[in-house]
Scaffold this active site. Structure first.
Site, PDB file in Angstrom:
ATOM      1  N   ASP A  12     -94.409 -11.878  29.989  1.00 15.19           N
ATOM      2  CA  ASP A  12     -92.869 -10.638  30.408  1.00 15.19           C
ATOM      3  C   ASP A  12     -93.883  -9.850  29.519  1.00 15.19           C
ATOM      4  O   ASP A  12     -92.425  -9.163  29.090  1.00 15.19           O
ATOM      5  CB  ASP A  12     -91.864 -11.257  30.114  1.00 15.19           C
ATOM      6  CG  ASP A  12     -92.049 -11.303  28.399  1.00 15.19           C
ATOM      7  OD1 ASP A  12     -93.110 -12.090  28.035  1.00 15.19           O
ATOM      8  OD2 ASP A  12     -91.171 -12.325  27.840  1.00 15.19           O
ATOM      9  N   GLU A  13     -94.709  -9.197  28.835  1.00 22.45           N
ATOM     10  CA  GLU A  13     -94.915  -8.462  27.462  1.00 22.45           C
ATOM     11  C   GLU A  13     -96.299  -7.569  28.671  1.00 22.45           C
ATOM     12  O   GLU A  13     -97.548  -8.413  28.567  1.00 22.45           O
ATOM     13  CB  GLU A  13     -95.566  -8.520  26.593  1.00 22.45           C
ATOM     14  CG  GLU A  13     -94.285  -8.991  25.811  1.00 22.45           C
ATOM     15  CD  GLU A  13     -94.368  -9.979  24.253  1.00 22.45           C
ATOM     16  OE1 GLU A  13     -94.358  -9.080  23.041  1.00 22.45           O
ATOM     17  OE2 GLU A  13     -94.747 -11.211  24.779  1.00 22.45           O
ATOM     18  N   ASP A  41     -91.421  -4.832  27.019  1.00 26.47           N
ATOM     19  CA  ASP A  41     -91.497  -6.967  26.456  1.00 26.47           C
ATOM     20  C   ASP A  41     -89.934  -7.152  27.992  1.00 26.47           C
ATOM     21  O   ASP A  41     -88.748  -6.678  27.585  1.00 26.47           O
ATOM     22  CB  ASP A  41     -91.096  -7.318  25.043  1.00 26.47           C
ATOM     23  CG  ASP A  41     -90.138  -8.762  25.177  1.00 26.47           C
ATOM     24  OD1 ASP A  41     -91.412  -9.880  25.878  1.00 26.47           O
ATOM     25  OD2 ASP A  41     -90.804  -9.619  23.840  1.00 26.47           O
TER      26      ASP A  41
END
Length: 423
Positions: free
Chosen positions: A102-103, A7
């Protein structure tokens, strides 16, 4: 089974810092459309107690006091940096599931011969070196535990240097750790459910882990029962290497100033359709319905209020911007009412299907402008979105949202490339 969840830390802010190192160590917020509310915060801003969704005008005094820097949201930059991030992380495992901007999850089955903490550190170093972005890594036996391990890595509750591997923590220490973490930190347990659990004496991760599965299923749902199993190391949520097809594609914006006439509304709707249709083609999908909505500002209680939407079915599924625009503008004319100050418009492409397998109609029109759309996408891909567009989108576009603090398109526009000057 072993899974890692990687993340990005304060992703939007981190993207801004990559190209503007002067923002490092300073309190930074990223604002929503029209520079309205806070949508991302640096660690320094979080320490000041500023919440997501706080209107920027309420923070001006605090901003002057603490030197808070505000940036307009640059979603093109964030999306491009996200693509680069996922490409780098994909080099560490053949099994990758993109979870959010973003993960991502990485399957680490067969990596038992490696020191996974060191492997996680290698991921962090490569992302930092190649992209300039900070990330944290959580490693565990299930996806739910991997999310929790990532939380521990970010908060420095366990692990070290941004990597937490629950497989390296003994059972007694893990129990003590979970007893100190609120149940609301578990993936899928929202604020409402966490309150309901707390009322039954389940306030921590450990308390939920020790709960009776049958009671949870009876009083809540089978989903919570699966979460309990995942917390105990039994995998119930598989790793999806291919993202499922989206059910809809939405494009909507608030206007930079109120719109009263039909013509600028038409320009906005045509512009939003162009954005949505480009996404539709990039994913190899067709839309069977078009939805258009308009609304006034619901927070202006002293102004006349109006909100309306209309869904238009297409005789044949399409990804043709021109055809989708015609349908949307047809719907807009039927819901538009004069005498209102419109604050926002939006479109949605619905009833999506995979291109190449459309349901044909006996009375369907001639085939869409496939080659024209391909040419538009190529030109706009090189020179920037909107370089080539339909006349319905207008030229001046005075309705466009305000983004007075936006950073350049460092990775998406030639004009935004950083310039180095020799002394």
């Amino acid at each position: 089974m072993t899974i890692a969840l990687i993340d990005g830390n304060n992703f939007y802010v981190s993207c801004e810092r990559v190209f503007n190192p002067r923002l490092e160590g300073r309190p930074v917020v990223v604002l929503s459309n029209n520079d309205g509310c806070v949508v991302a915060r640096s660690a320094e801003v979080k320490a000041l107690g500023i919440k997501i969704g706080t209107p920027w005008f309420q923070l001006r005094d605090l901003a002057r006091q603490h030197g808070i820097v505000a940036q307009s949201s640059n979603y093109a930059l964030y999306a491009d940096m996200s693509n680069r991030l996922m490409a780098v992380l994909g080099q560490f495992s053949p099994d990758q599931e993109l979870y959010s901007i973003d993960e991502c999850f990485l399957g680490l089955a067969g990596f038992g011969h490696r020191d996974l903490v060191n492997y996680g550190q290698a991921m962090r170093r490569r992302v930092r070196q190649w992209l300039g972005l900070p990330v944290c890594v959580g490693i565990a036996a299930t996806k739910t535990l991997a999310k929790l391990a990532n939380h521990c890595a970010k908060k420095n509750l366990a692990g070290a240097d941004g990597v937490c591997d629950f497989g390296r923590i003994d059972a007694a220490e893990l129990s003590r750790l979970f007893s100190a973490i609120a149940v609301g930190e578990i993936w899928g347990v929202g604020s409402r459910l966490s309150r309901q659990l707390a009322e039954r004496g389940i306030a921590s991760v450990e308390a939920l882990r020790q709960a009776d599965a049958r009671i949870l299923r009876r009083e809540f749902s089978v989903v919570l029962e699966r979460t309990l199993a995942e917390l105990n190391g039994i995998s119930c949520v598989t790793l999806d290497e291919a993202a499922p097809n989206r059910q809809q594609i939405i494009s909507s914006r608030s206007f930079g100033s109120y719109v009263h006439a039909l013509e600028p509304l038409q320009e906005a709707v045509a512009s939003y359709i162009a954005i949505a249709a480009e996404k539709l083609r990039s994913r190899g999908l067709l839309a069977g319905m078009v939805q258009v909505t308009i609304r006034t500002n619901p927070h202006q209680a002293d102004s006349p209020q109006y909100q309306r939407g209309l869904t238009i079915p297409l005789s044949q599924a399409s990804d043709d911007t021109l055809r989708l625009t015609r349908a949307a503008l047809w719907g807009l004319k039927r819901i538009y009412r004069p005498g209102f100050a419109y604050q926002k418009a939006g479109v949605a492409l619905l009833n999506l299907s995979v291109a190449g397998t459309p349901q044909l109609d006996l009375f369907a029109q001639a085939r869409d402008n496939t080659r024209l759309m391909q040419t538009m996408d190529r030109i706009n891909g090189i020179w920037g979105r909107g370089t080539l567009r339909s006349a319905a989108e207008g030229v001046q576009q005075e309705w466009r949202m305000r983004r007075e603090r936006i950073s350049p398109g460092y990775t998406t526009c030639w004009a935004g490339l950083p310039v180095a000057r020799a002394g």
